[in-house]
Scaffold this active site. Structure first.
Site, short mmCIF file in Angstrom:
data_model
loop_
_atom_site.label_atom_id
_atom_site.label_comp_id
_atom_site.label_asym_id
_atom_site.label_seq_id
_atom_site.Cartn_x
_atom_site.Cartn_y
_atom_site.Cartn_z
N GLU A 248 0.81 -1.21 0.00
CA GLU A 248 0.00 0.00 0.00
C GLU A 248 0.84 1.26 0.00
O GLU A 248 0.49 2.27 -0.61
CB GLU A 248 -0.94 0.00 1.21
CG GLU A 248 -2.12 -0.97 1.10
CD GLU A 248 -1.73 -2.43 1.29
OE1 GLU A 248 -0.59 -2.68 1.74
OE2 GLU A 248 -2.54 -3.31 0.99
N HIS B 5 -11.43 -5.50 8.44
CA HIS B 5 -12.26 -5.30 7.25
C HIS B 5 -13.52 -4.48 7.56
O HIS B 5 -14.41 -4.43 6.73
CB HIS B 5 -12.69 -6.65 6.66
CG HIS B 5 -11.57 -7.45 6.06
ND1 HIS B 5 -10.64 -8.10 6.81
CD2 HIS B 5 -11.25 -7.70 4.76
CE1 HIS B 5 -9.80 -8.73 6.00
NE2 HIS B 5 -10.14 -8.51 4.76
C1 LIG Z 1 -1.71 -5.01 4.07
C2 LIG Z 1 -2.77 -5.80 3.38
N1 LIG Z 1 -3.14 -5.46 2.14
C3 LIG Z 1 -4.11 -6.16 1.51
C4 LIG Z 1 -4.71 -7.21 2.11
C5 LIG Z 1 -5.82 -7.98 1.41
N2 LIG Z 1 -5.32 -9.32 1.08
C6 LIG Z 1 -5.60 -10.37 1.85
S1 LIG Z 1 -4.78 -11.73 1.37
C7 LIG Z 1 -4.05 -10.93 0.10
C8 LIG Z 1 -3.10 -11.65 -0.79
C9 LIG Z 1 -2.01 -12.26 -0.02
O1 LIG Z 1 -1.19 -12.96 -0.87
P1 LIG Z 1 0.01 -13.83 -0.33
O2 LIG Z 1 0.87 -13.02 0.55
O3 LIG Z 1 0.64 -14.47 -1.50
O4 LIG Z 1 -0.70 -14.92 0.60
P2 LIG Z 1 -1.75 -16.05 0.16
O5 LIG Z 1 -3.09 -15.44 0.29
O6 LIG Z 1 -1.45 -16.45 -1.22
O7 LIG Z 1 -1.56 -17.13 1.15
C10 LIG Z 1 -4.46 -9.61 0.05
C11 LIG Z 1 -4.06 -8.63 -0.96
C12 LIG Z 1 -4.31 -7.52 3.42
N3 LIG Z 1 -4.86 -8.55 4.09
N4 LIG Z 1 -3.33 -6.82 4.04
#
Ligand SMILES: Cc1ncc(C[n+]2csc(CCOP(=O)(O)OP(=O)(O)O)c2C)c(N)n1
Ligand SMILES: [Mg+2]
Lengths: 369, 325
Positions: free
Chosen positions: B60, B129
């Site tokens: 972000e 959220h």
């Molecule tokens: C700081 C932040 N930005 C956005 C989100 C929304 N979000 C939740 S999971 C996710 C993707 C995460 O991807 P990754 O780190 O590859 O983990 P995975 O879900 O694949 O296990 C996002 C963008 C969040 N939880 N926290």
């Protein structure tokens, strides 16, 4: 290991193939059959829990849930070795087998995703942090926990998890840097499941691998087949030994695949194909371990059928028990925010009770009319 | 005219602005291929290409920071923060640079960025959220904060936000993303930033709200009518700069004010409204100004969230007390 499988070579550390045959005898871990069998059963349990939660969610009995299936071997490699009394675990949010190994009750997992904070602190676990919803923000905590272990002269390890998407954040970078500067005993495990929601790794990073990032911090790193339980087990063993001896942190990139949706609110076909999923299905961590066990006559389909039956019964019972005994009191909203009771909160709670009384009276008078 | 919900009307505003101004770019996590987790940017990449509508890495801080850079170079970035609860890594960029660039450079460089973010509770979501933290953006000098409550307003306000020469925090009430449908013109139109809207005239009490709370207030107002209380409802639409005139005029007329929001009570937007009532309408007040706002707590997980949220009944309870004071 970290020299042989040096990240700049870009090689993937594997021990068994997709059919469970040993292809790398030299690095096959020292592990007895009973541990392997137990690991398989635990992974099967975690997968069953996972799939059942997804089905409860479909029935409207669980809120949003992020499934773990396909990634079990990554967590299990730690679960099979973690010292549950002494090592710290700092999860992201996709480490179900590890929660269960580290003392989370099924009830905790259900409550968490039914939307009750009482499930968030993993009741039986002394040293596992709650899941971290803001991506990668947990990694600096792992550094601090590692520093404390070092100060306290405890020869234990912190296992910290993050996803491939999480490696793009500032917190990831900062935590890696601190960890190496302070030489803390942290094993960072990146679950590279190929996606951050819809965003594939090549949109996330310009690097070929995540493991190679370790080099920039002067840190040991290794790229491991995260769907190969034995490879993960070996890597975690070597990394934790290295960290425990005081040599510093290690970065493990576990190459895996999220077989399910990102969460139950996600539709993966917006951004990936069935064909791709089928390709990865061949590398399914449970399938591979099962081949291995069957080849050695340590396991068969009949055993599996029986065990699955018991699991399903146990899980369903635990779920029903949780549903039937749920309660959430007004006090819970207020009582854990501060060490003491603040006047503002006491007043707000009191006001809410007045509202509830008013509401009850009003309903009564409506009924009497 | 076309029937649209808020998701569609924002999508429509972005589409129009991308078409009209080739300096507009739209990006954020999952914004491109997937069209956003709420589908607000659906199909925009197909229509306008990956150079102008795209997925960013998950960070972000640099989503906002890079937008500031683009804005300095003459672009009009509209970035999405997936949930307002994930804007915190970007606060440094928002507060230290986005809000200050114009002042710091005495107008030489500006950062006309629009940061869109869904906010608010009531959707049974996981932690982080559900919060409503508009106050800390409103409290930051240099930012404007806009929150629509209808599809029509969402489109007009977003167009104004993109055309604004100042940075805008554009907060979208995700709980009503799809709940309200309305006729919305397909062509371009703008709704001025900084203007509240009187949604309903009334004589007894002034009720002030925004975002998803408008609907809850409207329900409470219907109930209040049966009790003989005639409420004037004002939708702020812009949190900062606050439309003080509209608010003060109404309070002077009714002598009573109830503010409704999801934010925690202390030090919030509501605190500002309370101050305004006292500063601008003190001599007209016939009851203490009142806030119907969240507890000073973390928004509880779904099982406890109903305690926290403002429901029509809770609003009515407080409203009647103010009306009968
Ligand atoms: C700081 C932040 N930005 C956005 C989100 C929304 N979000 C939740 S999971 C996710 C993707 C995460 O991807 P990754 O780190 O590859 O983990 P995975 O879900 O694949 O296990 C996002 C963008 C969040 N939880 N926290
Ligand atoms: Mg991922």
């Amino acid at each position: 290991m970290f020299e042989v499988y040096h990240p700049v070579k870009g090689e993937l550390f594997e021990v068994i193939d997709n059919k469970g045959n040993i292809i790398n005898q030299e690095w096959f871990p020292e592990i007895d059959d009973s541990t392997v069998l137990k690991a398989y059963k635990d992974m099967l349990f975690a997968r069953t829990v996972d799939l059942m939660i997804v089905s409860y969610q479909r029935q409207g009995r669980i809120y949003t849930y992020p499934p773990n299936y396909g990634q079990e071997a990554v967590s299990q490699a730690v679960a099979s070795q973690v010292d549950v009394e002494n090592d710290w675990v700092v999860p992201a949010f996709r480490e179900l087998p590890l929660y269960l190994a580290k003392g989370a009750q099924l009830r905790d997992v259900f409550l968490m995703y039914m939307g009750d904070e009482k499930g968030a602190s993993w009741s039986e676990s002394k040293r596992m942090l709650p899941i971290s919803v803001p991506i990668a923000t947990q990694l600096p905590h792992a550094v601090g926990l590692g520093y404390a272990l070092k100060m306290d002269k405890e020869k234990h390890v912190v296992y910290a998890f993050v996803g491939d998407g999480g490696t793009s954040t500032g917190d990831f970078h900062e935590a890696m840097n601190f960890a190496q500067v302070w030489k803390v005993p942290v094993v960072f495990i990146v679950q590279n499941n190929q996606f951050a929601i819809s965003v594939p790794f090549n949109t996330q990073s310009g690097a070929d691998t995540i493991a190679v990032k370790a080099m920039g911090y002067g840190m040991k790193g290794i790229r491991v087949d995260g769907n190969d339980f034995f490879a993960m087990y070996s890597a975690v063993r070597d990394a934790s030994d290295y960290a425990r001896e005081g040599s510093g942190p290690v970065l493990i990139e576990a190459v895996t695949y999220r077989k399910g949706a990102h969460t139950t609110s996600d539709d993966p076909y917006k951004y990936r194909t069935k064909e791709e999923e089928e390709e990865w299905d061949k590398k399914d961590p449970l399938k591979r371990l099962k081949y291995y066990l069957m080849e050695r006559e340590l396991w068969n389909n009949k055993d599996e059928e029986l065990l699955l039956k018991t699991f399903k019964k146990e899980i369903d019972q635990a779920f029903l028990d949780t549903e039937n005994s749920m309660s959430y009191e007004l006090n819970e909203v207020f009582d854990h925010l501060y060490a003491d009771q603040l006047g503002d909160l006491i007043r707000q709670k009191k006001r809410y009770k007045e509202f509830m009384e008013w509401k009850a009276k009003r309903q009564e008078s409506v009924q009497n009319k | 005219m076309k029937i649209m919900n808020i998701v569609k009307s924002i999508n429509n505003a972005l589409d129009l602005m991308l078409r009209e101004n080739n300096k507009v770019v739209v990006y954020g996590e999952d914004v491109g291929v997937e069209g956003g987790v709420f589908r607000v940017t659906e199909d925009l990449q197909k229509k306008h290409g990956v150079e102008r509508v795209f997925d960013s890495p998950l960070a972000e801080s640099t989503i906002v920071g890079s937008a500031i850079g683009m804005a300095i170079a003459g672009y009009r970035p509209v970035v999405e923060i997936q949930f307002s609860g994930f804007a915190y890594p970007a606060l440094d960029q928002i507060i230290s640079h986005m809000a200050r660039m114009r002042n710091r450079t005495r107008g030489k460089f500006t950062s006309p960025v629009v940061v869109r973010m869904p906010y608010g509770g009531g959707i049974n979501a996981l932690e982080m959220h559900s919060e409503s933290m508009e106050a800390f953006y409103a409290h930051t000098p240099g930012l404007k904060v806009v929150i629509p409550s209808t599809p029509y307003d969402a489109k007009g306000l977003l167009i104004s936000a993109i055309e604004s020469d100042d940075p805008i925090i554009f907060m979208e009430p995700k709980r009503i993303y799809r709940a309200i449908k309305q006729e919305v013109p397909e062509e371009k139109y703008a709704i001025p930033i900084g203007k509240a809207k009187v949604l309903k005239k009334g004589n007894d009490v002034t009720m002030i709200a925004y975002g998803a709370m408008i609907r809850e207030c409207q329900k409470a107002i219907v109930m209040a009518e049966k009790e003989g209380v005639d409420v004037e409802l004002i939708d702020l639409r812009t949190i900062y700069p606050l439309d003080k005139e509209t608010i003060a005029d109404s309070i002077k007329k009714t002598g009573r004010v109830v503010f409704v929001a999801e934010e925690p009570t202390s030090f919030g937007v509501g605190s500002e409204i309370m101050a305004l009532a006292n500063e601008e309408a003190f001599l007209s007040l016939e009851a203490p100004p009142k806030r119907v706002t969240g507890f000073d707590t973390i928004v509880p997980y779904p099982q406890g969230e109903h305690f926290y949220m403002q429901t029509p009944e809770k609003i009515l309870f407080e409203l009647l007390e103010t009306a009968r004071f």
